[in-house]
Design a protein around this motif. Structure first.
Motif, short mmCIF file in Angstrom:
data_model
loop_
_atom_site.label_atom_id
_atom_site.label_comp_id
_atom_site.label_asym_id
_atom_site.label_seq_id
_atom_site.Cartn_x
_atom_site.Cartn_y
_atom_site.Cartn_z
N MET A 85 0.84 -1.20 0.00
CA MET A 85 0.00 0.00 0.00
C MET A 85 0.88 1.26 0.00
N ALA A 86 0.57 2.20 -0.86
CA ALA A 86 1.34 3.45 -0.87
C ALA A 86 0.94 4.29 0.35
N THR A 87 1.93 5.05 0.87
CA THR A 87 1.63 5.81 2.09
C THR A 87 0.57 6.88 1.86
N ASP A 88 0.42 7.35 0.60
CA ASP A 88 -0.58 8.40 0.42
C ASP A 88 -2.01 7.86 0.50
N GLU A 89 -2.14 6.53 0.60
CA GLU A 89 -3.48 5.97 0.78
C GLU A 89 -3.83 5.85 2.26
N VAL A 90 -2.83 5.99 3.11
CA VAL A 90 -3.09 5.87 4.54
C VAL A 90 -3.13 7.27 5.15
N THR A 91 -4.20 7.57 5.85
CA THR A 91 -4.25 8.86 6.53
C THR A 91 -4.55 8.62 8.01
N LEU A 92 -4.17 9.56 8.82
CA LEU A 92 -4.47 9.45 10.25
C LEU A 92 -5.98 9.51 10.44
N PRO A 93 -6.52 8.77 11.42
CA PRO A 93 -7.96 8.83 11.67
C PRO A 93 -8.41 10.26 11.96
N LEU A 94 -9.61 10.58 11.50
CA LEU A 94 -10.19 11.90 11.74
C LEU A 94 -11.32 11.75 12.77
N VAL A 95 -11.18 12.42 13.89
CA VAL A 95 -12.18 12.29 14.96
C VAL A 95 -12.90 13.62 15.14
N ASP A 96 -14.22 13.57 15.14
CA ASP A 96 -15.02 14.77 15.40
C ASP A 96 -15.29 14.85 16.90
N LEU A 97 -14.56 15.74 17.57
CA LEU A 97 -14.65 15.81 19.03
C LEU A 97 -15.95 16.41 19.54
N SER A 98 -16.74 17.01 18.62
CA SER A 98 -17.98 17.67 19.08
C SER A 98 -18.93 16.68 19.73
N GLY A 99 -18.84 15.41 19.34
CA GLY A 99 -19.69 14.39 19.96
C GLY A 99 -19.39 14.22 21.45
N TYR A 100 -18.18 14.57 21.86
CA TYR A 100 -17.82 14.51 23.28
C TYR A 100 -18.10 15.85 23.96
N ILE A 101 -17.73 16.93 23.26
CA ILE A 101 -17.84 18.27 23.87
C ILE A 101 -19.30 18.68 24.00
N ASN A 102 -20.08 18.34 22.97
CA ASN A 102 -21.47 18.79 22.95
C ASN A 102 -22.37 17.66 22.41
N PRO A 103 -22.51 16.57 23.20
CA PRO A 103 -23.23 15.40 22.68
C PRO A 103 -24.70 15.71 22.38
N GLN A 104 -25.18 15.16 21.28
CA GLN A 104 -26.55 15.42 20.87
C GLN A 104 -27.48 14.25 21.17
N LYS A 105 -26.90 13.06 21.26
CA LYS A 105 -27.73 11.89 21.50
C LYS A 105 -26.95 10.85 22.29
N PRO A 106 -27.67 9.91 22.90
CA PRO A 106 -26.96 8.88 23.68
C PRO A 106 -25.95 8.17 22.78
N GLY A 107 -24.81 7.89 23.32
CA GLY A 107 -23.79 7.17 22.55
C GLY A 107 -22.77 8.06 21.88
N ASP A 108 -23.06 9.38 21.76
CA ASP A 108 -22.11 10.28 21.08
C ASP A 108 -20.75 10.32 21.80
N LYS A 109 -20.81 10.48 23.12
CA LYS A 109 -19.55 10.58 23.89
C LYS A 109 -18.77 9.28 23.79
N GLU A 110 -19.48 8.18 23.96
CA GLU A 110 -18.82 6.86 23.94
C GLU A 110 -18.14 6.62 22.59
N ARG A 111 -18.78 7.10 21.51
CA ARG A 111 -18.18 6.88 20.20
C ARG A 111 -16.84 7.62 20.09
N VAL A 112 -16.84 8.88 20.55
CA VAL A 112 -15.60 9.65 20.50
C VAL A 112 -14.52 8.99 21.36
N ILE A 113 -14.91 8.55 22.55
CA ILE A 113 -13.94 7.90 23.45
C ILE A 113 -13.31 6.68 22.75
N ALA A 114 -14.14 5.89 22.08
CA ALA A 114 -13.63 4.69 21.40
C ALA A 114 -12.76 5.06 20.21
#
Ligand SMILES: O=C(O)CCC(=O)C(=O)O
Ligand SMILES: [Fe+2]
Length: 322
Positions: free
Chosen positions: A1-30
């Motif tokens: 695999m070429a390195t340009d196909e691998v990118t660092l994971p992108l995490v949307d922290l708003s699910g932890y900072i300002n959760p909208q529904k049950p499970g949002d925080k847990e998803r960010v933590i995971a």
């Protein structure tokens, strides 16, 4: 695999900072746990740092480094009891590297009124620039990234099943260091010269702002045994774990090697890293039953004792070897 196909994971922290529904925080933590376990690094959106603060910060960095070099030298961090202030290009050389780093840097830390504990706590060195163009935006930004760094620590604790209440001790008077950086254009006629040579961050959490479009950061990918280029994208932060976290988590979170080779053609690259280490006297919150009782201060003394001298009382108080 070429390195340009691998990118660092992108995490949307708003699910932890300002959760909208049950499970949002847990998803960010995971997601944060998995990214830090696999890469030691992730990209973050929804981090809560306003774009105008990011822009003002980058403008302040530009203004600072555009000061005449003689003026910058007067603010040398080597002359300051708290290691705050200016680091010249060429001042840092790691063992084994053929040439020193080309970057220049400026350090801001906690704003404590008096020098305490060998200068880990104490006042900053503010350059002679207008407050509204430098000190105010830089201090506002320091506080925002201080807050974000603490939040990431909290998420890392939750990821290993520990309560966030452990942060009360850990973040009592935390060592948080902001490093403004300017990289000159890369010189291909100087092989072996890096903006910042290969290293791991020694401490806790790093919160990194890059100037959009000015690429250059590369992260070592263990599985591929290759350097992974990281994009510098607007409003996306790079978050990574340092050696303290690698060690204290028993390797559950990685401290990954990284380096910077300025990829911008004939242009400088600006970035700003905020390092959230923790209270000098605090011990491992990632494993509260860790028998070693090693403190943040002991790790900081170990890291810096070749460069700076520390008083014996502090060394004893943080439990570092004499
Ligand atoms: O400027 C960057 O992109 C990274 C800087 C860095 O790794 C450091 O200062 O430890
Ligand atoms: Fe680094």
């Amino acid at each position: 695999m070429a390195t340009d196909e691998v990118t660092l994971p992108l995490v949307d922290l708003s699910g932890y900072i300002n959760p909208q529904k049950p499970g949002d925080k847990e998803r960010v933590i995971a997601e944060v746990r998995d990214a830090c376990a696999k890469y030691g690094f992730f990209q973050a959106t929804g981090h809560g740092i306003p774009l105008d603060q990011q822009k003002s910060m980058l403008n302040s960095i530009d203004t600072l480094f555009n000061m005449p070099v003689e003026e910058k030298r007067k603010l040398s961090f080597l002359k300051n009891p708290c290691r705050r202030g200016y680091e010249e290009s060429g001042a840092s050389l790691r063992d084994g590297d053929p040439l020193p780093d080309s970057k220049e840097a400026y350090y801001i830390g906690r704003e404590d009124p008096v020098v305490e504990h060998s200068g880990f706590y104490g006042p900053n060195v503010w350059p002679p620039l207008p407050e509204e163009g430098f000190r105010n935006p830089v201090w506002e930004y320091y506080q925002s990234t201080h807050h974000l760094g603490q939040l990431i620590w909290e998420i890392l604790l939750l990821g290993l099943g520990h309560p966030v209440s452990l942060m009360e001790e850990f973040a009592k008077r935390p060592m948080v260091v902001l490093k403004m950086i300017r990289y000159p254009p890369h010189r291909s006629d100087l092989p072996g010269q890096f903006g910042v040579g290969p290293h791991t961050d020694f401490g806790g959490i790093t919160v990194l702002l890059q100037e959009a479009g000015k690429h250059g950061l590369q992260v070592w990918h263990e599985g591929l045994e290759q350097w992974l280029p990281v994009k510098a994208a607007k409003d996306i932060y790079i978050i990574n774990c340092g050696d303290m976290i690698g060690k204290w988590s028993g390797g559950q979170y990685k401290s990954a090697k990284h380096q910077v080779i300025n990829a911008a053609d004939n242009e400088a690259r600006l970035s700003c890293a905020t390092f959230f280490h923790g209270d000098l006297f605090a011990t491992n919150p990632l494993n509260p039953s860790d028998p070693h009782r090693e403190t943040v201060g002991a790790l900081l003394v170990k890291r810096f004792r070749n460069q700076f001298s520390f008083d014996k009382e502090l060394i004893a108080a943080v439990g570092a070897p004499a």
